[in-house]
Design an enzyme around this catalytic site. Structure first.
Site, PDB file in Angstrom:
ATOM      1  CG  HIS A 103      -5.511   3.932 -27.587  1.00  0.00           C
ATOM      2  ND1 HIS A 103      -5.509   3.169 -28.721  1.00  0.00           N
ATOM      3  CD2 HIS A 103      -5.035   3.137 -26.600  1.00  0.00           C
ATOM      4  CE1 HIS A 103      -5.057   1.933 -28.434  1.00  0.00           C
ATOM      5  NE2 HIS A 103      -4.746   1.902 -27.160  1.00  0.00           N
ATOM      6  CG  ASP A 108      -9.067   3.736 -29.321  1.00  0.00           C
ATOM      7  OD1 ASP A 108      -7.927   3.915 -29.788  1.00  0.00           O
ATOM      8  OD2 ASP A 108      -9.317   2.940 -28.399  1.00  0.00           O
ATOM      9  CD  GLU A 142      -3.038  -1.364 -26.257  1.00  0.00           C
ATOM     10  OE1 GLU A 142      -2.884  -2.578 -26.426  1.00  0.00           O
ATOM     11  OE2 GLU A 142      -3.934  -0.715 -26.831  1.00  0.00           O
TER      12      GLU A 142
HETATM   13  C1  ACM Z   1      -6.895  -2.655 -23.939  1.00  0.00           C
HETATM   14  O1  ACM Z   1      -7.339  -3.751 -24.346  1.00  0.00           O
HETATM   15  N1  ACM Z   1      -6.041  -1.966 -24.662  1.00  0.00           N
HETATM   16  C2  ACM Z   1      -7.306  -2.101 -22.668  1.00  0.00           C
END
Ligand code: ACM
Length: 519
Positions: free
Chosen positions: A250, A180, A316
């Site tokens: 991410h 991440d 995201e």
């Molecule tokens: C998430 O909680 N961004 C999958």
């Protein structure tokens, strides 16, 4: 005194047959065929009971016998089992090695919590197993728990302890969130900077809504040998490790390691391993070196993880750098992609083809439907189950993992000790009451729901004791949601059985959250 019959998740059928109990003694033997598939289950049973494995039952009986029985396979599937206890013998017949292992976990829960420390010597050496006949199989195949090791790292020993707890609860999937913005945690031989640079950050933001950081460097990563060790450890316990490698967003930690892979011509582009939380603009750029990088990384991941499913994140992903990068805009125009959503879909479709060509299946968070869901993709619905309903209606498999019930980094109680809340309050009763099949989904699509999963995101979960406190007993409640027949779920009955399991977690040194009266 026989022990209470108190198993979590509650079995499909459990009948107290009323005969004399089985006495566990130093002479009890664990008997299993020389079949490699059952060697671990046999060794684990012997370890739990504090006795030896033998080729055959001792004279006069007193054996715990493990077998794989084709009749059980036919009736209950590979994860199903029959557990029969009489005064003379304990028999666990599984549909496969997984079924035998699950049966061993049920036997374990028929024995007193002190078994965990003393084996047959528990309770002054007068341990008995009540006479029962159990027939059991899971409701769902995907019974998952996700652990984020990017926001805070967990060494292998801690990951193994977490897997042990999943095994006790008959979970089948350990979803390992390995990369991440705040850290890349998996060794990739072709790209050493991912762990030389991307696995380390200079500080950590200690709470949501605070602006300061702790100034303490944080990091760590797993070597490929360690990752393989964890995969084997989980597999022995009937758990598949599903790795998650986030793309196209991410990806700050990867881009901090290899800045050329991002949108270098976007104004202000300067990727860093992030020290705070949130969503960051860094996304992979659709250029040849980056696509080669992603193929190379996934190639190494496939070598390490035999899982049929590979999680590619997909959540995201901000579109701002793409849309501010002249070369990315030119790529979108040349490929008929009208916006960032379609470029996101392009990344996911390309990855789905890459995985499918190698016999694997792509699973991603529900944003993978943006700009069109890749054929063959499995969706993990987290923002809203409506995404899963839509995907299932279009023939996609889905895993249900909503913030509303399965985010266990979210608050559980309402006291001060909960700290700064992240999202909704997900109480034990609420988790227990969760139904994975969405009410609005038509019956002909129900089989598309592979199962459900609990999430432990780690922005505020710094260490194993906090993982345990957030995770348990909410994962205990979830285990019954995903394993037990819907009509057998009964919260009052769960509350009666729970103390027996919590006493076991005490013996195992688990820092679970003790339910308050009335919870
Ligand atoms: C998430 O909680 N961004 C999958």
């Amino acid at each position: 005194m026989p022990n209470p019959i108190s198993i979590i998740p509650v079995p499909v059928s459990c009948v107290a047959t009323g005969g004399a109990a089985f006495a566990l003694t130093a002479r009890t033997a664990v008997v299993a065929p020389a079949d490699a598939a059952l060697q671990f289950a046999a060794a684990e049973t012997a370890r739990l009971l504090g006795v030896a494995v033998a080729d055959r039952a001792p004279a006069g009986g007193n054996a715990v016998t493990l077998t794989i029985d084709p009749a059980v396979t036919a009736a209950l599937g590979a994860e199903g089992y029959r557990l029969t206890v009489t005064a003379q013998a304990v028999t666990i017949a599984g549909g496969g090695a997984a079924g035998v292992f699950h049966g061993v976990q049920s036997l374990r829960q028929l024995l007193p919590p002190d078994l965990e420390r003393f084996g047959w010597r528990a309770d002054g050496g007068r341990v008995t197993v009540p006479a029962v006949a159990i027939e059991d199989r899971p409701r769902f195949g995907w019974r998952g728990a996700m652990l984020d090791v990017s926001r805070h790292f967990s060494p292998v020993a801690e990951v193994k302890k977490f897997i042990d707890l999943l095994a006790l609860h008959k979970f089948s999937v350990f979803h390992w969130h390995l990369v991440d913005d705040q850290g890349w945690r998996v060794e990739i031989k072709q790209y050493p900077k991912l762990t030389e640079v991307g696995a380390w950050r200079p500080a950590t933001l200690r709470q949501l809504h605070e602006t300061g950081d702790d100034g303490v460097p944080h990091g760590g990563f797993y070597t490929q040998a360690e990752l393989r060790e964890v995969v084997a450890y989980a597999a022995a316990r009937a758990i598949t490790v599903v790795p998650e490698i986030e793309l196209p967003g991410h990806s700050s930690a990867a881009l901090a390691s290899y800045p050329d892979l991002g949108c270098t011509d976007a104004p202000g582009y300067n990727p860093q391993v992030q020290t705070g939380w949130g969503i960051f603009p860094e996304t992979y750029a659709p250029k040849p070196a980056t696509l080669q990088f992603l193929d190379d990384v996934l190639g190494e991941i496939l070598d390490i993880f035999p899982s049929p499913f590979i999680h590619i994140g997909g959540d995201e992903a901000m579109k701002t750098q793409w849309e501010a990068s002249p070369s990315t805009c030119a790529f979108m125009a040349a490929n008929g992609l009208k916006d960032g959503h379609e470029l996101q879909s392009w990344f996911v479709r390309r990855t789905e083809r890459f995985l499918a060509a190698r016999g694997r299946r792509l699973v991603g968070w529900d944003e993978i439907q943006e700009g069109g869901l890749a054929p063959g993709a499995t969706m993990m619905a987290w923002r809203d189950v409506k995404w899963a309903v839509e995907a299932a209606r279009h023939g996609h498999d889905v895993v249900i993992a909503p913030t509303s019930h399965t985010y266990f980094d979210y608050t559980e109680g309402s006291g001060e000790e909960e700290g700064v809340p992240i999202g909704a309050q997900n109480t034990l009763a609420k988790v227990y009451g969760f139904e994975p099949i969405p009410a609005e989904l038509e019956p002909e699509h129900h089989a598309r729901v592979l199962g459900a999963q609990g999430q432990l995101w780690r922005e505020r979960i710094y260490s194993l004791p906090v993982i345990e406190r957030r995770g348990f007993p909410r994962l205990t409640a979830l285990s019954e949601v995903v394993w037990s027949p819907k009509e057998k779920r009964d919260y009052a009955d769960f509350q009666r059985r729970l103390p027996w399991l919590l006493a076991r977690l005490d013996r195992l040194g688990v820092n679970y959250r003790r339910p308050r009266p009335g919870e």
